[in-house]
Each structure stands twice: as C-alpha cells, then as structure tokens.
Design a protein around this motif. Structure first.
Motif: not given
Length: 284
Positions: A20, A23, A205
């Motif tokens: 995460e 990302t 995104y």
C-alpha cells in the motif's frame, strides 16, 4: 479477509502495508507537479472548508516552536508555518512532492528540513518537537501501521507537546458516501480508495484511503498516552448546502458564524465532513 479490532476500533485487512505504501509513493510521484492545481476548491463550500482547515492549524502555530509536518507533500502547510516563524521539518513518502515544497520555500527565502521517509519509522530523535502536524495525509496510512504512526508521534514529541491533524470523518461517511467538494480527486468510500482523475497524463490513479471516526482518534491517542483536547468538525453545515445558496454573502456569513460556534460543540463536532483534532502529550 478482514478482522475487527475491538480495542483500537478499526478494521484490519489482508492488504500488505508495504504494498500500500509503495502504491501511495508511486501515485504521488506521478501527480507531484500538478498536485497544487488539484487542491483548490471550485466553489464557496470548498473555500469555507479550506479556510477552516487552515485557520485551525496556522492560528495554533507559534513563532520559534519546532514543528514536524508529516505527510507534508508540496508544503501546503509547511510553507505557511515556516512563514509564521516556526522551525519546521517536513516528512513525506514522495521525493517529487518534497521537491515542489523545496522550490516554494526557496522562492520565499524560507528554509525547512525536508526528508523522504515513512511515518511509521520517523527519522528523528525522541522528544525533538513541540508540535507534530498532519493534514489530509494520515488517511493513506495502512490500517496495520496506524498504531505505529501514533506511537512515533508520541515518541518525537517533547513532554507537553501536541499533535494537530485533519482527517476525513468516517461517521459522516455513514450518512453520505459521496465526495461533497471533490472535483478531480474523489473518495471511493466503499472501496477505501482515493481516485485521481483528469490527470495531465490522461491516466487515472488509485491510492488506499482510510477515514477516521472520533472514536478511532481518541483510542489511538489514548494507547500512546496522549489525550484529545480539541475535536472540531470541519463543515458540519456547509457540506449540506449547495454552492448556489452559499454564494449569497449573507447566507455564507451566517453559516460561517454558526459553524465556528457549533464545530467544537458535542455532538455536532462528530458530524463534520472532516475532523480537525488536537491531542497533547503529558508533561511528566
């Protein structure tokens, strides 16, 4: 698979926190140079929200104090705190975001100690700061890392120090799942994500995004020995009004005045679109 932590009051998922964070880092590398264009509001309700957020934080900062801004991004609050005379350090997971902040500081003849890093492992000694701030960044913290982040905040604060923060309110999301003020960065409440649309690249995104309830904040601070001393609901009234209504200056003035009065009065402070909170560390 998800599990509920009754003591801490939040959901644990099987998402890997390092994935995460990778990302989040990747997304902000992509949007760093356009980030400041994406933040400004498009109407009076968003303007009122942003002003309330800024007033809560900047009015509390004193000249000469040592401040750490975690998730500082492009310096949206780092810069005005430095302008006010604070000795500011900023930490962000994205180097390109820090590069933008550095340019802003240089243009104004200001300085700040900007570092790339992880909120769960702050690169600062114990008791280094009078104040730690974080605005709109803690929602990107993986749920598994929340306790570590709050523990790190308590560690780097001096006795008697405080944290000032702004986060999206999960209690509000139970009443309304739409993103009231967003135009290009949109919260997907059900998916626990922030969607970045209409980017310069033409791509969309997605980054993880977890809101907080008042109970979450109280519990997380309590587990690291800190106490919530102020809890303000940001936009508990304006969020329900159309911009067409708020363009009337008399209506806007009345709503602003009423919000200033109600925003820190229970239970109204629990129902703001976002939450603004201050918590303190014991002096001994």
């Amino acid at each position: 698979m998800t599990t509920y932590d009754q003591r801490a009051g939040f959901i644990h998922t099987d998402h890997h926190p390092e994935e995460e964070k990778a990302t989040v880092k990747s997304v902000y590398q992509q949007v760093a140079n356009e980030y400041d264009e994406r933040i400004p509001g498009l109407g009076p309700s968003d303007d009122m929200f942003t002003q309330s957020e800024r007033d809560f934080l900047i009015e509390a900062i004193r000249s000469g104090e040592k401040v750490l801004d975690i998730g500082c991004g492009t310096g949206r609050f780092t810069v005005p705190m430095a302008e006010k005379g604070a000795e500011v350090s900023g930490l962000d997971i994205s180097r390109p975001m820090l590069d933008v902040a550095s340019r802003k500081l240089a243009e104004r003849g200001l300085t700040a100690d900007l570092r790339e890093g992880d909120m769960a492992r702050l690169p600062f000694p114990d008791a280094s700061f009078d104040t730690v701030t974080s605005m709109l960044a803690l929602m990107h913290v993986p749920l598994e890392d929340r306790q570590a982040v709050f523990g790190e905040v308590a560690r780097v604060l001096r006795p008697g120090g405080r944290m000032l923060l702004g986060v999206k309110n999960s209690v509000f999301e139970e009443m309304f799942t739409g993103d009231r003020f967003a135009s290009v960065d949109v919260t997907d409440v059900a998916g626990k994500q922030l969607l970045f649309t209409q980017t310069r690249s033409g791509e969309e995104y997605v980054a993880p995004w977890y809101s907080f309830s008042p109970r979450d904040l109280t519990t997380l601070f309590a587990t690291v020995g800190m106490t919530v001393t102020r809890l303000r609901g940001n936009s508990p009234l304006a969020v329900w009004l159309a911009d067409e209504v708020l363009r009337d200056e008399s209506v806007r003035a009345f709503v602003s005045k009423t919000e200033r009065f109600l925003a820190e009065v229970p239970p109204f402070n629990h129902f703001g679109y976002h939450l603004l909170a201050e918590a303190t560390k014991p002096r001994a």
